[in-house]
Structures are given as structure tokens and as C-alpha cells.
Scaffold this motif. Sequence first.
Motif, PDB file in Angstrom:
ATOM      1  N   ARG B  18      61.927  98.117-111.900  1.00 22.97           N
ATOM      2  CA  ARG B  18      60.515  98.374-112.186  1.00 22.97           C
ATOM      3  C   ARG B  18      59.861  99.086-110.999  1.00 22.97           C
ATOM      4  NH1 ARG B  18      57.663  93.008-114.271  1.00 22.97           N
ATOM      5  NH2 ARG B  18      55.877  94.444-114.004  1.00 22.97           N
ATOM      6  N   GLU B  19      59.505 100.312-111.262  1.00 25.39           N
ATOM      7  CA  GLU B  19      58.889 101.070-110.179  1.00 25.39           C
ATOM      8  C   GLU B  19      57.486 100.592-109.852  1.00 25.39           C
ATOM      9  OE1 GLU B  19      59.064 105.210-110.865  1.00 25.39           O
ATOM     10  OE2 GLU B  19      61.247 105.275-110.974  1.00 25.39           O
ATOM     11  N   ASP B  20      56.822  99.965-110.833  1.00 20.70           N
ATOM     12  CA  ASP B  20      55.472  99.496-110.534  1.00 20.70           C
ATOM     13  C   ASP B  20      55.483  98.362-109.522  1.00 20.70           C
ATOM     14  OD1 ASP B  20      56.805  97.897-112.385  1.00 20.70           O
ATOM     15  OD2 ASP B  20      54.922  97.131-113.220  1.00 20.70           O
ATOM     16  N   LEU B  21      56.640  97.673-109.405  1.00 18.79           N
ATOM     17  CA  LEU B  21      56.732  96.571-108.449  1.00 18.79           C
ATOM     18  C   LEU B  21      57.563  96.944-107.226  1.00 18.79           C
ATOM     19  CD1 LEU B  21      57.319  93.523-110.852  1.00 18.79           C
ATOM     20  CD2 LEU B  21      55.206  94.247-109.754  1.00 18.79           C
ATOM     21  N   ASP B  23      58.654  99.899-105.718  1.00 19.17           N
ATOM     22  CA  ASP B  23      58.681 101.325-105.387  1.00 19.17           C
ATOM     23  C   ASP B  23      59.116 101.514-103.925  1.00 19.17           C
ATOM     24  OD1 ASP B  23      56.567 100.281-104.091  1.00 19.17           O
ATOM     25  OD2 ASP B  23      55.038 101.588-104.961  1.00 19.17           O
ATOM     26  N   GLY B 115      46.492  96.283-116.340  1.00 20.52           N
ATOM     27  CA  GLY B 115      46.527  97.147-115.164  1.00 20.52           C
ATOM     28  C   GLY B 115      46.554  96.412-113.847  1.00 20.52           C
ATOM     29  N   GLU B 116      46.495  95.110-113.910  1.00 20.00           N
ATOM     30  CA  GLU B 116      46.499  94.349-112.663  1.00 20.00           C
ATOM     31  C   GLU B 116      47.754  93.485-112.592  1.00 20.00           C
ATOM     32  OE1 GLU B 116      42.959  92.221-111.833  1.00 20.00           O
ATOM     33  OE2 GLU B 116      41.636  93.801-112.599  1.00 20.00           O
ATOM     34  N   LEU B 117      48.124  93.134-111.359  1.00 26.18           N
ATOM     35  CA  LEU B 117      49.327  92.325-111.165  1.00 26.18           C
ATOM     36  C   LEU B 117      49.092  90.919-111.671  1.00 26.18           C
ATOM     37  CD1 LEU B 117      50.593  93.264-107.579  1.00 26.18           C
ATOM     38  CD2 LEU B 117      51.592  93.887-109.795  1.00 26.18           C
ATOM     39  N   ASP B 121      54.397  89.006-111.661  1.00 27.99           N
ATOM     40  CA  ASP B 121      54.753  90.194-110.878  1.00 27.99           C
ATOM     41  C   ASP B 121      54.812  89.861-109.388  1.00 27.99           C
ATOM     42  OD1 ASP B 121      54.784  91.635-113.225  1.00 27.99           O
ATOM     43  OD2 ASP B 121      52.668  92.226-113.047  1.00 27.99           O
ATOM     44  N   GLN B 125      57.939  90.081-106.668  1.00 28.65           N
ATOM     45  CA  GLN B 125      57.897  90.763-105.362  1.00 28.65           C
ATOM     46  C   GLN B 125      58.285  89.807-104.233  1.00 28.65           C
ATOM     47  OE1 GLN B 125      53.867  92.325-105.388  1.00 28.65           O
ATOM     48  NE2 GLN B 125      54.635  94.380-105.854  1.00 28.65           N
ATOM     49  N   SER B 171      63.841  92.893-112.408  1.00 30.24           N
ATOM     50  CA  SER B 171      63.139  93.799-113.312  1.00 30.24           C
ATOM     51  C   SER B 171      63.438  93.504-114.767  1.00 30.24           C
ATOM     52  CB  SER B 171      63.507  95.255-112.996  1.00 30.24           C
ATOM     53  OG  SER B 171      63.123  95.586-111.665  1.00 30.24           O
TER      54      SER B 171
END
Lengths: 674, 312
Positions: B18-21, B23, B115-117, B121, B125, B171
Motif C-alpha cells: 500500500r503506497e498510501d501507507l 511510501d 481520506g484520513e488514516l 492504518d 505503520q 498491505s
Amino acid sequence: MIGTFDTLQALFPWAAGALGVLTLLYLLEPRRRQVAVPFGALWRKVLERAEARRIGRRWRRFFSWLFLAVCISALLAAVGEEPLGLRALRERQQPPPLHTVLLVDVSATMATLDGDRDGALGPRQRLDEARRRLRAVVEDALPRERFLVVAAAVAPRTQAPWSEEKRAVLAAIDGLEATDAGLDLERALAAAVDAVQDRSTPRVVVVTDGGPSLHPVARALDAIRGVPVRWLIVGPAALGETPEEAASERLVDNAAVERVGVRSSLIDPGRGVVSARVRNDRGQATRLRVLLSAARDGRAPEDFARPEAVVAEQVVEVPPRSTVAVAFADVTLAPGRFAVQVRPAADADFRDLAPFDDWGFGVAARRRKVGVLLVGKGNLFLEAALLAHDGLDVRRVSPQDYRPAAFPRDKRLLHGVDVAILDQVEAEAPQDTPVWRFDLRPHTAAAPGEEAPRSAGELVIGEEDHPAVRALSLHDANFDQVRGLTLPTGAHPLLKERGGAVLAYARDDGVRRLDFGIDLLETDLGGRYFMPLLVGNAVEWLAGEEAAIVSPLEVGRPWAIGLPVGGQRWTWFEPGLPPRQAHASDDALLASSEAQGIHVWTSDSGLELARPTRLADGERPGRVGKRGPAWTPHPTAARDDTPRAPWPAWTLLVAFAAAALLLEWGLYQRRRTV
Amino acid sequence: MADPATSTSGKGGVSGIREDLFDATFLRRIEHLALLARRMASSGQRAARRSKKIGGGIEFADHRDYAPGDDLRHLDWKVYGRTERMLLRQYEEEEDLSVYFLLDRSPSMAMAPPGELSLFDRALQITAALGYIALSNLDRVALAPMTDGKARPERPVRGRAQLFRILRVLSSLEPGGQTAIRDSIRDFCRYKPRRGLVVLISDLYDPDGLGDGLRELAARGYEPMVVQLCDERIFQASVFGDLTLVDVETGERQEIWLTPEVVATYREVWDELSAQVESAAREVGARALRVDLALPFDEVVMKVFRSGGFLG
């Protein structure tokens, strides 16, 4: 607000449905937002701890429901209110309301018991009949007809305010009671017209027995001022009322006794004359029976209506719309109380429409002595004739002592003098005292030779009907010397030569006078049998016909009857009513009544006062029947100017509902966004 | 040594991650965290990580009384000569440290505005960062996603090169099921993984509580560590009034007239729950950290370091 509730009553199913839907929506909870939470168990603990369920959910939701219910109710009320609501819409489609004043006579005569027309129901009050007629008016009311009930007596009062509710109006009618007071029809009509004339479709319904009013009815009719008036006559006066008669202005068939006088004789105080004035309101001559009744304790008409009470009867023919005098002579006055009743003769095609004025009443007064001032040298025949009457108190004065110039300064000189007799006296007669003058000498103002004494020719009685010479004959009297008199204007000749001059006349220009152009010493008149009769007639006439008559009381007016002694309790025996305590001032009895008959007051010490009554001069049923403008139930032009509140209820309701909805919406929005 | 920041497939990222997490920025920051961890270890804060297993090592650990059947070679004769007591010498057995990440993937962890973590998520991380640091320390790292009372550990991996394997696994995880931490721990123990450090990352919304689970881990020789994630925004409710609260896991409905007072009460109850977690952790000698979602993950990792117990 009554109209509002009426309208809401029609909207009740809709209102109930709306409230039901509202409740259902609350049960279904369509507008409650759902929020996802991560840990329901934790929230359960929160609820248990904070009791948020109890306070927040139950009560607040209940209050919210209640709040919305109030809003919807207010909106419904606003919808039902005038002028924006359904009620106004409904009213716009209808003609403007009618305003009717029910003016009900509650004077004393309305308590009179009358038989019904067929006699099947027995006697009942006129007011009962009035109630029946009024109920019929109310029951037949047009849609949106408003009534104001006014009870009319001396002073009119509002029995029920304006209302469309028939039940309220009927209840007010049932609550009417007859009073002891008289009726002031003029005042009552003026009040009724004032109440209705500025409203849409006004009219006045007058319910009365046509009884006497304090003021003439003609004046009362002037108070109508163009407002349609419908007359409902109850009691005997109503028997002949038909729509045609109600619409006409002609005089109705009616006979009435206007006035009754009882006068004792100077010669025999135990006997006397009962005189009456009988009126025919009909448009043609009518034969009428006039009945004289006497009753020692009589007060009301029914006391004199017994056959054994009738003591005399006459039949007279009365010209159309005229009044004639009827006299019952040589009547025994011992009973003291008399009543005269007029009835149509058996052969008369006559229907008396107002029996209430068929009776007249009189009371024989205890006759007082008539004071006679006799001025002259002395005439045996004249003095003998005067002495023949017990009722005369004769004071003799010689011509030398007679000084008329002193009368205006010294009233005591004429105190107690009712009649002055001047026999061959040159001096002037008293100004304000009736005078009987025998004078053979020419009048000072006469032309030379005009009134010179001379031999008399054949004598005739000039005015046989005149009271002074009634039932006398002077044809066979011998006169040596007579004097011809110049007949003044308005004088009645009593004795004159056939085809010649007047020898005696009577004049009444405010002060009665008899002038005889003879000298009793020049005739054998004094020695004849009729001399005492002539003296009696002449003195009675000079003293005044009313002198020995008890003045009647006019019904409906306030009375003040002078008392011979003060400081006593008096009991009032009103005709047809039980005795009661009388109101007395120091020197007079104060009373008022519409009861026709003979009113009697007795004191604790046994004194008795009796006074007959008479109707007011203007009380003629024919004139009562003179209606106002015709009543039209459906006028084309009308306006509804019913007084309205400056802030009608609907404006307040709409404002409240709008504010409530805004508040509720704001609270809901706050719940969503805060 | 592979640099995780340069090992991704560039702009498009590594397949399955998952690139949103995870990157490039995230990878650089965890590399930085790993350097910080080594620096802290060299300053004495961390020696070589050893297991506490008593075994065949060479470093003396302790004495114990002799029992019949014991190997006489380990008898401490010097002590016997001085005291005539028969004591047996024990040595620590040196082995690789196993780090297990029990990652809560229940739906309650996944709630977040669009749109928010979410907590989930952030948990991913934190797991990735701590896992990379452990891999950098040559520890064995294993993931054990737990939900519905299950927590089957993945096969442990070792070496920094295994980072992307771990990232792919993370992911691939999706929220689901219901929270049942105690049952999940029991399920985890049922697989008898090697003893080691067990890092429990969860919001800990469990009606049954956490105490039993921690006690079982401790009893089986694991070293538990609790990271409690929370979202402070729940105490800043934007919705008030007549509401129906729906539990995202059970579907349970609660009708409530939500007011600030009720939210304050909720905060009190949540604080009590956190206190119970800390108490349960102290009871077994474990560390418990409360981490807010608003806190960046690297600061969370540093907070874990400072609490001791992870690399200590």
C-alpha cells in the motif's frame, strides 16, 4: 373563539389523522440519525451511568412530540380561524350575517294571565306566549343569524349578548321574567335600534302585549329610524292580528273607555252621576253597549265582570273615530267603586281587538262642601235655594263690604270660595273665581238702549244640554223685566227669547261664568220648584265638573299619592295581585304600575285610599299597529361590519406556529451540525 | 544492507504494498528510526538481546539446589568445599529473539473519516516500523493478525531483506470480524511459537477485558507489550441530539440523546478502560502505551523505545 371551535370540530377527523401520522412517524423514527461507533458495549455503560436513555430519549422525545403536536394544533386552529382559514372561506361563500334584536316586553302587564285562543290550555302568562313566539323566531332563524335579547321595562337591559348559538338564545328567552315596572317603549326601541342599526341586515322583533307605555307609542315609533321592525303582539290584543292587518296602517276595530268620573249630587250626596267617555276607533259608526258595574271591594276587571255587579247599561251609537260622553245619572254611590265597560252591541259587526282598554274605573269621592260667596242685598228665593243643598258653605257679604279691588292683595278674602254669586251688584267680579251674576242693569260697555231692561217675550232654553240647565224647563216662567245680553264669543246661550235676544249665557274661557240678565225679584222663577235644581246645577258647573271626581292615575307612570296623615305603614292592594308593602315618603305614596283597575292603599290605622287608573292618552291599539318599514328577511345590500379584535386569534396562532416551527427546525439543524 | 527507501519500485511502488501507507517517505523514516535504535543500543541502552532461557550457554546465570538426577558436571564444587551445600551452576542459553506482532484488525480499528488514516492504518505503520527495527537487529519477526478470536502467527522472518515481505503481508490485511483479544491470545499460544516479545497493537475494545490474555502470555513465557491506539476525535463529537448508535462489529443499536455531558461521561468510561489495561499490564510486568492517532508513527516508535522493553 366559539366559531373557531365549530370550525375545528369539522376539521377534527383531519386533525386526528395528522396527529396519528405524527405519532406513527415518531414511532418509526424516520429522522433519527444513525451513527456507527466502535465499541457499543462502552456506550451501553455510558447510558447506564448517565441515564441518558431515561432523560434524553424518553422525556425529550416526548417533549419534542408534544411540541410538534402543539405546532400542528396551532396551525389547524389558524386554518380554522378567520379570515384566512376555512371558516373565512366558508363565510365568504355565504351572505353576511343577520342581526336581530329580540325586544321583549317584561312589564307588569306581561304577567297577566290570559286564556289561550281555544281555551284548551287554560290560563297562562302573556310572557309564556311571548316565549313561545320568540322560540319560533329563533328556531326559524336563517343560517348565521345573530340574536340580541333585550328585556324592556322602564329601562331596557340586555338579557343575552349577540350570539348565533340557538341554545344560548333560547336559554336567555326562558330566563325572562315579568317585572313590576312599567314599559318605556320609546326608550326600549331606541336602545334596540342603537344596538342593531350599524350592523349588517338589521331588524328588531318586538314582542309585547300592546299594553301601556310611559310615553305615547307614536313617539316610540319615531325611534325606529328606518330599521325594520316586526311586531309580535301577545295577549288579547293579538287575537285579531293577521298578516294583512300587520301590514296595514289603518285603525283597527276597537272600542275603549277613555275616562270615568263619579260625581255625587249636591242635592243628594248618596247618589250621583257616573260619566264616561267612550271611544270608537273604527272607521264607521258603531253601536256600543256601555255597562256600569259597582263593587264595594272591586279592584280588577274580573271583580266587576260578574253579572250581579252590573248596575246600569246603555247603548250608544258612536260616530267613526269619535268619542262620546255617556252619563249614568242617579246612581247609588254607596258601593264606592265603579267600572265602566264598553262592548259591541249585539247587532254590531264589530270585533274588538284590544280588550285591555275596554274598561274604565272610577271611585266615588267623599264630597267636600263648595264654598259660595253670596254678594247682594239679600234674595229670599236665592238663599232658600242655596240652603237646600247641604254641600254648600255660603258666606254672605253685603254690597257695601264687597271690595274686589282688595282681592289681588289679600288672598284670604277669597279663601275657601269656589263660586261667587253677585246679585244685582255693580262692582267687578273676582278675576280668577267662577261667578254667577244676576244683573238687570245694562252693561257699561253696551250701546245706549242696546241692553235696556224690557219686557220679555216667549222664553226658550238655548242650550238644553248644558250642565247648568240640564233637565230644567223655564218655558213657563214669568219675567217682568229682562235685559238682552250681547253673546260673547264661545259663550253658550242658556235662556233666550224666541227669535230674540239672549237673556242668560254660560262662558268658559278658563274661568267659568254665568250671566243672567234678570232680577229674581222681577220673576216668579225663584218660587218655582226648579230653582234649587238650577242653583245646584249652576254651582256644580261653576265649581267644576272635576271638583268632586277622584283623579285617576295613569298606568305606567310614576305616581305620588298625597297622604292625609304621615308616619304610617301602608299596604298596597294592586288589582289582580296580592297585597304588599307600599313605598311611602313623608307625605305621599310612591308607586307605579301597569295594572288597570282600582288601586287601594290601607294604613295600619284603618285609613283607606282608593284611586282608579286610566290608560295613557296615546295608548290606542290602532296606533300600535302602525308598523315601521316592512321587514325583508333577505335584503340584497348588506355589509358585515361585525366588530373584530385588532389582533384576531388567527394572527397570534400563525405567529406562534411559525415561531415554534422555526425553533424546532433550528434545534434539528443544531443537532445535525454542532 | 538494502536501503528500504531505495528498494521500492520507484514511482509506482512495490507490487502488493500500500503506497498510501508505505511510501518512500515512510521507508526513509523507518530507516532513520533503525539508525536511532542502533545508536541507542551502542550507548548502553541496549546490549545483545538474549533470551532468559536457562540452558547450555557459557555465561553464568544463577545457582540452584541439587536434585537427584542432575548432571554432576554442573555441580559447583567450590561452593560445596566452602559451604558443603550442593548447588548446581546454571548458564543462560543465548538464542535469537522472536518478536510477534499481534495486530488487531477488527472493524473498530478501521473507522475513520474518508481520506484520513484510521487506527488500523496507523497500526500497520507502527508494526512495519517496529518490525523493520527488529529485522535490523537480526531478530525474528512474525505477524499474527487477530480477529474473531483467531491470531495465527505467520512464519517468522529474519533479516532486513524481509521487510518487503512484511509490508506485503500488512498491505494485504483487511479489517473484519469482531474483537476478542483473550480468545485471540489463546489461539496464538495454541500454535506454540517460540518464546519472545509479543507486541499487542489494538484499540482494546474488548468487553471481556485484557487481563486474562496478558496473564496467559506471561504464564507461557512470552514478554507482552501493549500498544493501545485511540482516536481522540471520538471525544470531540460533531453529532448531537437524537441518535442511534450502531456498533460496527456487532450491529448492536443504542438509542441516545447525545449531549456534551454524555460525551464527557464516555470519556470517563474510556479512561477507566485504559486504566484497567495499564493495571493488567503492570500485573504481568508488561509495558502499556496509550497512543493517539494524531501522534505521528515515528514518534510512536520513539515512545516505544523510550518505554524500554522493546530493544532493551
